[in-house]
Design a protein around this motif. Structure first.
Motif, PDB file in Angstrom:
ATOM      1  N   THR A   1       0.812  -1.217   0.000  1.00 19.36           N
ATOM      2  CA  THR A   1       0.000   0.000   0.000  1.00 19.36           C
ATOM      3  C   THR A   1       0.842   1.262   0.000  1.00 19.36           C
ATOM      4  N   GLY A   2       2.154   1.121  -0.120  1.00 19.61           N
ATOM      5  CA  GLY A   2       3.009   2.290  -0.139  1.00 19.61           C
ATOM      6  C   GLY A   2       3.025   3.059   1.165  1.00 19.61           C
ATOM      7  N   GLY A   3       2.803   2.357   2.263  1.00 13.41           N
ATOM      8  CA  GLY A   3       2.847   3.005   3.574  1.00 13.41           C
ATOM      9  C   GLY A   3       1.515   3.527   4.067  1.00 13.41           C
ATOM     10  N   ILE A   4       0.454   3.320   3.310  1.00 13.46           N
ATOM     11  CA  ILE A   4      -0.885   3.743   3.741  1.00 13.46           C
ATOM     12  C   ILE A   4      -1.517   2.630   4.574  1.00 13.46           C
ATOM     13  N   ILE A   5      -1.980   2.985   5.763  1.00 10.78           N
ATOM     14  CA  ILE A   5      -2.634   2.023   6.651  1.00 10.78           C
ATOM     15  C   ILE A   5      -4.135   2.088   6.403  1.00 10.78           C
ATOM     16  N   GLU A   6      -4.677   1.085   5.738  1.00 10.63           N
ATOM     17  CA  GLU A   6      -6.106   1.097   5.426  1.00 10.63           C
ATOM     18  C   GLU A   6      -6.645  -0.324   5.378  1.00 10.63           C
ATOM     19  N   SER A   7      -7.942  -0.445   5.637  1.00  5.09           N
ATOM     20  CA  SER A   7      -8.611  -1.749   5.636  1.00  5.09           C
ATOM     21  C   SER A   7      -9.572  -1.831   4.466  1.00  5.09           C
ATOM     22  N   PRO A   8      -9.956  -3.051   4.057  1.00  5.36           N
ATOM     23  CA  PRO A   8     -10.880  -3.199   2.931  1.00  5.36           C
ATOM     24  C   PRO A   8     -12.334  -2.964   3.322  1.00  5.36           C
ATOM     25  N   LEU A   9     -13.118  -2.590   2.325  1.00  2.00           N
ATOM     26  CA  LEU A   9     -14.572  -2.585   2.446  1.00  2.00           C
ATOM     27  C   LEU A   9     -15.065  -3.841   1.742  1.00  2.00           C
ATOM     28  N   LEU A  10     -15.655  -4.764   2.512  1.00  2.00           N
ATOM     29  CA  LEU A  10     -16.004  -6.080   1.984  1.00  2.00           C
ATOM     30  C   LEU A  10     -17.522  -6.224   1.817  1.00  2.00           C
TER      31      LEU A  10
ATOM     32  N   ALA B   1     -10.695   8.196   8.496  1.00  2.00           N
ATOM     33  CA  ALA B   1     -11.336   7.004   7.927  1.00  2.00           C
ATOM     34  C   ALA B   1     -12.432   7.375   6.948  1.00  2.00           C
ATOM     35  N   ALA B   2     -13.102   8.515   7.181  1.00  3.76           N
ATOM     36  CA  ALA B   2     -14.213   8.902   6.314  1.00  3.76           C
ATOM     37  C   ALA B   2     -13.748   9.224   4.904  1.00  3.76           C
ATOM     38  N   LEU B   3     -12.577   9.843   4.769  1.00  6.48           N
ATOM     39  CA  LEU B   3     -12.051  10.159   3.443  1.00  6.48           C
ATOM     40  C   LEU B   3     -11.712   8.881   2.685  1.00  6.48           C
ATOM     41  N   ARG B   4     -11.166   7.909   3.396  1.00  4.63           N
ATOM     42  CA  ARG B   4     -10.835   6.626   2.755  1.00  4.63           C
ATOM     43  C   ARG B   4     -12.116   5.886   2.355  1.00  4.63           C
ATOM     44  N   LEU B   5     -13.113   5.952   3.243  1.00  6.84           N
ATOM     45  CA  LEU B   5     -14.369   5.254   2.956  1.00  6.84           C
ATOM     46  C   LEU B   5     -15.086   5.888   1.761  1.00  6.84           C
ATOM     47  N   LYS B   6     -14.963   7.191   1.606  1.00 10.27           N
ATOM     48  CA  LYS B   6     -15.564   7.858   0.452  1.00 10.27           C
ATOM     49  C   LYS B   6     -15.013   7.269  -0.854  1.00 10.27           C
ATOM     50  N   GLU B   7     -13.706   7.045  -0.894  1.00 11.73           N
ATOM     51  CA  GLU B   7     -13.092   6.438  -2.077  1.00 11.73           C
ATOM     52  C   GLU B   7     -13.597   5.017  -2.285  1.00 11.73           C
ATOM     53  N   GLN B   8     -13.726   4.266  -1.196  1.00  8.40           N
ATOM     54  CA  GLN B   8     -14.182   2.882  -1.305  1.00  8.40           C
ATOM     55  C   GLN B   8     -15.646   2.798  -1.714  1.00  8.40           C
TER      56      GLN B   8
ATOM     57  N   ALA C   1     -17.128   4.923  -3.661  1.00 12.79           N
ATOM     58  CA  ALA C   1     -17.135   5.222  -5.098  1.00 12.79           C
ATOM     59  C   ALA C   1     -16.736   3.986  -5.904  1.00 12.79           C
ATOM     60  N   GLN C   2     -15.727   3.259  -5.428  1.00 13.79           N
ATOM     61  CA  GLN C   2     -15.277   2.057  -6.134  1.00 13.79           C
ATOM     62  C   GLN C   2     -16.346   0.971  -6.133  1.00 13.79           C
ATOM     63  N   ALA C   3     -17.171   0.931  -5.055  1.00 16.91           N
ATOM     64  CA  ALA C   3     -18.220  -0.090  -4.939  1.00 16.91           C
ATOM     65  C   ALA C   3     -19.543   0.355  -5.552  1.00 16.91           C
ATOM     66  N   GLY C   4     -19.576   1.582  -6.067  1.00 18.74           N
ATOM     67  CA  GLY C   4     -20.818   2.078  -6.654  1.00 18.74           C
ATOM     68  C   GLY C   4     -21.868   2.473  -5.636  1.00 18.74           C
ATOM     69  N   ILE C   5     -21.444   2.798  -4.424  1.00 17.47           N
ATOM     70  CA  ILE C   5     -22.358   3.206  -3.355  1.00 17.47           C
ATOM     71  C   ILE C   5     -22.422   4.736  -3.324  1.00 17.47           C
ATOM     72  N   VAL C   6     -23.618   5.286  -3.472  1.00 19.08           N
ATOM     73  CA  VAL C   6     -23.805   6.736  -3.464  1.00 19.08           C
ATOM     74  C   VAL C   6     -24.793   7.084  -2.349  1.00 19.08           C
ATOM     75  N   PRO C   7     -24.298   7.450  -1.168  1.00 14.80           N
ATOM     76  CA  PRO C   7     -25.210   7.762  -0.066  1.00 14.80           C
ATOM     77  C   PRO C   7     -26.018   9.032  -0.352  1.00 14.80           C
ATOM     78  N   THR C   8     -27.308   8.958  -0.116  1.00 12.14           N
ATOM     79  CA  THR C   8     -28.191  10.122  -0.178  1.00 12.14           C
ATOM     80  C   THR C   8     -29.139  10.039   1.011  1.00 12.14           C
ATOM     81  N   GLU C   9     -29.830  11.130   1.286  1.00 14.53           N
ATOM     82  CA  GLU C   9     -30.769  11.095   2.404  1.00 14.53           C
ATOM     83  C   GLU C   9     -31.939  10.159   2.107  1.00 14.53           C
ATOM     84  N   GLU C  10     -32.247   9.954   0.824  1.00 18.41           N
ATOM     85  CA  GLU C  10     -33.315   9.033   0.455  1.00 18.41           C
ATOM     86  C   GLU C  10     -32.831   7.583   0.450  1.00 18.41           C
ATOM     87  N   ALA C  11     -31.546   7.384   0.211  1.00 10.25           N
ATOM     88  CA  ALA C  11     -30.946   6.044   0.210  1.00 10.25           C
ATOM     89  C   ALA C  11     -29.687   6.090   1.076  1.00 10.25           C
TER      90      ALA C  11
END
Length: 430
Positions: free
Chosen positions: A68-77, A240-247, A249-259
């Motif tokens: 990971t080039g020194g980045i400490i991060e966990s997967p979104l499964l 963690a929130a910035l990393r999760l935002k990227e994950q 996007a990669q998973a096709g998850i778009v949080p909205t107040e309706e969803a």
């Protein structure tokens, strides 16, 4: 839209006092709770920048970060293998697997590692050792000799001290970890193996923290990481929130107040889940909902939500023992700093039993080979309890945040698996 049911304060207090699992919406919740906060998204982004500057050094001192080039991060499964147990459809359940987070294997690693790095950066700047743009210089013999004159001190139930001790020693800093009697022996042994000093206390978590603070305050060469009052630690968790935002996007998850995305966070003193909540609200607003989960014997954040004007109230005051198989959550009193920062931002609370957590330790291992500590399985137990009572949009997604487990020795993990699943479709005793 209120996803989690509201309940009268008296009813909730009776349940907490009786040690009964319960679910309730945060009675203090207000829209735009972060609007007047002294911290902001800019602080989170600055912390993320520091972590990325340190990444080459972390890669050098922790071989497991090579990929990971020194980045400490966990997967979104995807949690498809577990979705049917709680009545969800495929692609509705996701797992943020901090149980597999590199270096220290728990949600505490983000904040703990970040605060140690911030302290090391300060020492290096004052000593004229930091070459801008090349933090690898902080791994030099000269830098390590400089760091060796300073000691990082922390009080912990286990996981925070574990992450801080490992990081401090990797950089050449001294490390003194004060741990409560609930802390696991293997974590103490590993810390001692890397050269950290472990001081054991017969009292609970608060006793360990108080003693660590007292010792550090008497010595200018000792730096105290305050799990109850550190904004640095808090902002480290929030990245963690910035990393999760990227994950997402990669998973096709778009949080909205309706969803919306509903995130279940295991909670002890409140630092890690509080910081993550702050980050998620700063990044996503009300499109992401957060639910804090605590053991029935240690519901300190839940209690404070009912008694907001009593910063010193403890679980002992309502007759609970603070004894739980989820040692990382065995905390009698919530951090007042965290409560002030996110007490009105959290969406809901759940308390869960030890048998329910242990059932999910078994189930997640059997069906997904996820190796979890009981605290890491708490979110699943909470999800199972909440869903039958929740108003949930069809397009809602659910994220269980796991923590601790991947580094558990076999002789610690295997006894957890001796607990039989109570039934095919439930999470055990409630």
């Amino acid at each position: 839209m209120q996803l989690i049911p509201s309940r009268p304060a008296g009813e909730v207090m009776r349940a907490l006092s009786a040690g009964q699992p319960c679910v309730f919406a945060n009675p203090l919740k207000v829209p735009d709770a972060l609007a007047n906060s002294r911290l902001s998204l800019a602080d989170i982004e600055a912390a993320e920048g520091r972590l990325r500057r340190f990444a080459p050094l972390l890669q050098a001192v922790f071989p497991e970060l090579e990929e990971t080039g020194g980045i400490i991060e966990s997967p979104l499964l995807p949690g498809d293998a577990l979705a049917s147990y709680v009545g969800l459809q495929l692609e509705q359940l996701w797992i943020k697997a901090d149980s597999a987070l590199p270096v220290a294997g728990s949600v505490k690693a983000r904040g703990g590692v970040y605060e140690v790095l911030a302290f090391a950066e300060k020492i290096a700047r004052e000593a004229g050792l930091l070459t801008e743009g090349d933090y690898r210089s902080l791994g030099s013999r000269e830098a390590r000799d400089c760091f060796s004159g300073h000691t990082v001190v922390v009080g912990s139930t286990g996981n925070l001290g574990f992450s801080i001790g490992l990081t401090a020693r990797a950089l050449g800093l001294g490390a003194e970890v004060h741990m409560s009697s609930e802390a696991k022996a293997w974590k103490k042994a590993r810390l001692r193996k890397v050269g950290a000093t472990v001081v054991e206390h017969e009292g609970d978590y608060r006793s360990a923290v108080a003693e660590a603070r007292r010792i550090a305050e008497a010595d200018p060469k000792r730096y105290f990481v305050d799990d109850e009052h550190s904004e640095t630690l808090f902002i480290g968790y929030a990245t963690a929130a910035l990393r999760l935002k990227e994950q997402f996007a990669q998973a096709g998850i778009v949080p909205t107040e309706e969803a919306p995305v509903v995130v279940f966070l295991p909670c002890g003193v409140g630092g890690a889940p509080g910081g993550i909540t702050f980050g998620l609200k700063a990044v996503f607003g009300e499109a992401v909902k957060t639910v804090l989960v605590q053991p029935v014997e240690a519901p300190c954040f839940l209690l404070r939500a009912l008694r907001p004007d009593e910063p010193d109230i403890t679980v002992y005051d309502i007759g609970r023992t603070n004894r739980t198989v989820a040692d990382g959550m065995a905390v009698p009193c919530v951090s007042d700093l965290v409560f002030q920062l996110v007490g009105k931002a959290v969406d809901g609370f759940v308390s869960v039993s030890d048998p329910a957590m242990l059932d999910w330790v078994n189930r997640t291992w059997r069906d997904m080979e996820l190796r979890l500590e009981p605290s890491g399985a708490a979110g699943f137990a909470a999800l199972e309890r909440v869903l039958p009572e929740m108003e949930r949009p069809a397009r809602a997604r659910f994220v269980v945040w796991t923590t601790g487990g991947a580094m558990l020795p076999d002789d610690e993990f295997e006894p957890l698996l001796t607990t039989s699943l109570s039934s095919a479709g439930t999470g055990g005793a409630r």
